[in-house]
Design an enzyme around this catalytic site. Structure first.
Site, PDB file in Angstrom:
ATOM      1  N   ARG A  18     -12.330 -19.125   5.719  1.00 42.72           N
ATOM      2  CA  ARG A  18     -11.221 -19.512   4.847  1.00 42.72           C
ATOM      3  C   ARG A  18     -10.096 -20.123   5.675  1.00 42.72           C
ATOM      4  O   ARG A  18      -9.882 -19.742   6.826  1.00 42.72           O
ATOM      5  CB  ARG A  18     -10.676 -18.290   4.094  1.00 42.72           C
ATOM      6  CG  ARG A  18     -11.655 -17.667   3.138  1.00 42.72           C
ATOM      7  CD  ARG A  18     -11.004 -16.612   2.276  1.00 42.72           C
ATOM      8  NE  ARG A  18     -10.127 -15.713   3.029  1.00 42.72           N
ATOM      9  CZ  ARG A  18      -9.578 -14.609   2.531  1.00 42.72           C
ATOM     10  NH1 ARG A  18      -9.810 -14.275   1.281  1.00 42.72           N
ATOM     11  NH2 ARG A  18      -8.807 -13.840   3.261  1.00 42.72           N
TER      12      ARG A  18
ATOM     13  N   ARG B 253       7.764  -4.199   1.099  1.00 39.85           N
ATOM     14  CA  ARG B 253       7.406  -5.185   2.115  1.00 39.85           C
ATOM     15  C   ARG B 253       8.583  -5.490   3.037  1.00 39.85           C
ATOM     16  O   ARG B 253       8.419  -6.140   4.070  1.00 39.85           O
ATOM     17  CB  ARG B 253       6.915  -6.464   1.431  1.00 39.85           C
ATOM     18  CG  ARG B 253       6.154  -7.414   2.318  1.00 39.85           C
ATOM     19  CD  ARG B 253       5.614  -8.582   1.532  1.00 39.85           C
ATOM     20  NE  ARG B 253       4.495  -8.208   0.694  1.00 39.85           N
ATOM     21  CZ  ARG B 253       3.229  -8.176   1.109  1.00 39.85           C
ATOM     22  NH1 ARG B 253       2.942  -8.466   2.358  1.00 39.85           N
ATOM     23  NH2 ARG B 253       2.272  -7.840   0.283  1.00 39.85           N
TER      24      ARG B 253
ATOM     25  N   ARG C 149     -14.021 -13.638  10.496  1.00 40.45           N
ATOM     26  CA  ARG C 149     -14.627 -13.424   9.171  1.00 40.45           C
ATOM     27  C   ARG C 149     -15.296 -14.690   8.651  1.00 40.45           C
ATOM     28  O   ARG C 149     -14.766 -15.795   8.809  1.00 40.45           O
ATOM     29  CB  ARG C 149     -13.559 -12.980   8.154  1.00 40.45           C
ATOM     30  CG  ARG C 149     -13.208 -11.535   8.243  1.00 40.45           C
ATOM     31  CD  ARG C 149     -12.464 -11.040   7.015  1.00 40.45           C
ATOM     32  NE  ARG C 149     -11.258 -11.782   6.698  1.00 40.45           N
ATOM     33  CZ  ARG C 149     -10.127 -11.216   6.264  1.00 40.45           C
ATOM     34  NH1 ARG C 149     -10.075  -9.904   6.108  1.00 40.45           N
ATOM     35  NH2 ARG C 149      -9.067 -11.943   5.975  1.00 40.45           N
TER      36      ARG C 149
ATOM     37  N   ARG D  10       0.915 -15.271  10.060  1.00 37.18           N
ATOM     38  CA  ARG D  10       1.005 -14.109   9.169  1.00 37.18           C
ATOM     39  C   ARG D  10       1.505 -12.883   9.930  1.00 37.18           C
ATOM     40  O   ARG D  10       2.293 -12.082   9.390  1.00 37.18           O
ATOM     41  CB  ARG D  10      -0.358 -13.821   8.542  1.00 37.18           C
ATOM     42  CG  ARG D  10      -0.750 -14.837   7.468  1.00 37.18           C
ATOM     43  CD  ARG D  10      -2.215 -14.762   7.104  1.00 37.18           C
ATOM     44  NE  ARG D  10      -2.592 -13.476   6.514  1.00 37.18           N
ATOM     45  CZ  ARG D  10      -3.856 -13.090   6.337  1.00 37.18           C
ATOM     46  NH1 ARG D  10      -4.853 -13.864   6.713  1.00 37.18           N
ATOM     47  NH2 ARG D  10      -4.109 -11.925   5.788  1.00 37.18           N
TER      48      ARG D  10
END
Length: 220
Positions: A161, A88, A127, A172
């Protein structure tokens, strides 16, 4: 083949990883799955990771690296693997290099799935998840339910969400650009990066990925 899969959130890494692992007959090693497995099995690394997570802290690189190392040493990964979510950052990439070198192995490719920033925001922020069954997923643009706010499958309520909000998605993405994107340059310097646009149907992207991973005339 030994492949590292990178790309921003919403690039479809999980979907492509499943297709690639099946087509190439190699295990898909996801850091999310590694964490869940180690925590549920209460391994020493799992307990350590959980202690950091419960305290609201980031899990240190050495814990993540330890989990990845254990998984890559399993018999099914002997002839290759597809890493998703690891490395990462550059320090994890360097640790992966050391691991592979100690086993006289090397990476074959780093697959970079590219998606424009606004497309990522549109994909994730649109979403809608079913409250009764989180595997029932819809999208306000790409996969609309027959009745707004209601799951086609079970009639459950559809909701967004908290971490799918536009503001959270952009944060993010900032983390991805700051922490993870530098590994692309790290691997580019060694000629390992294969960049594929992840815009299009799942099938089209998979076709492009498989084509890009084919050895060239020199067998590379």
């Amino acid at each position: 083949m030994r492949i590292v899969l990178v790309g921003p959130p919403g690039a479809g890494k999980g979907t492509q990883a499943a297709f690639l692992a099946k087509n190439l007959s190699i295990p898909h090693i996801s850091t999310g799955d590694l964490f869940r497995a180690n925590i549920s099995q209460q391994t020493e690394l799992g307990k350590l990771a959980k202690s950091y997570m419960d305290a609201g802290n980031l899990v240190p690189d050495e814990v993540t690296i330890g989990m990845a190392k254990d998984r890559m040493e399993k018999p099914d990964a002997e002839n290759g693997f597809l890493l998703d979510g690891f490395p990462r950052n550059v320090s994890q990439a360097e640790a992966l290099d050391e691991m592979l070198q100690s086993e006289s192995m090397k990476l074959d490719a780093v697959l970079d799935l590219e998606v424009p920033k606004e497309e990522v925001v549109k994909r994730i922020a649109g979403r809608r998840i079913c409250r009764r069954d989180s595997s029932h997923v819809f999208h306000v643009t790409y996969s609309q339910p027959k009745k707004e706010g209601v799951c086609d499958v079970c009639g459950g309520e559809l909701y967004q969400r908290d971490d799918d909000s536009q503001e959270t998605v952009r944060k993010r993405l900032d983390v991805y650009h700051t922490q993870t994107e530098p590994i692309i340059d790290y691997y580019k310097a060694r000629g390992l990066v294969v960049t594929v646009s992840a815009v299009g149907t799942v099938e089209d992207v998979t076709t492009c990925v498989m084509e890009a991973l084919k050895p060239d005339e020199d067998g590379k």
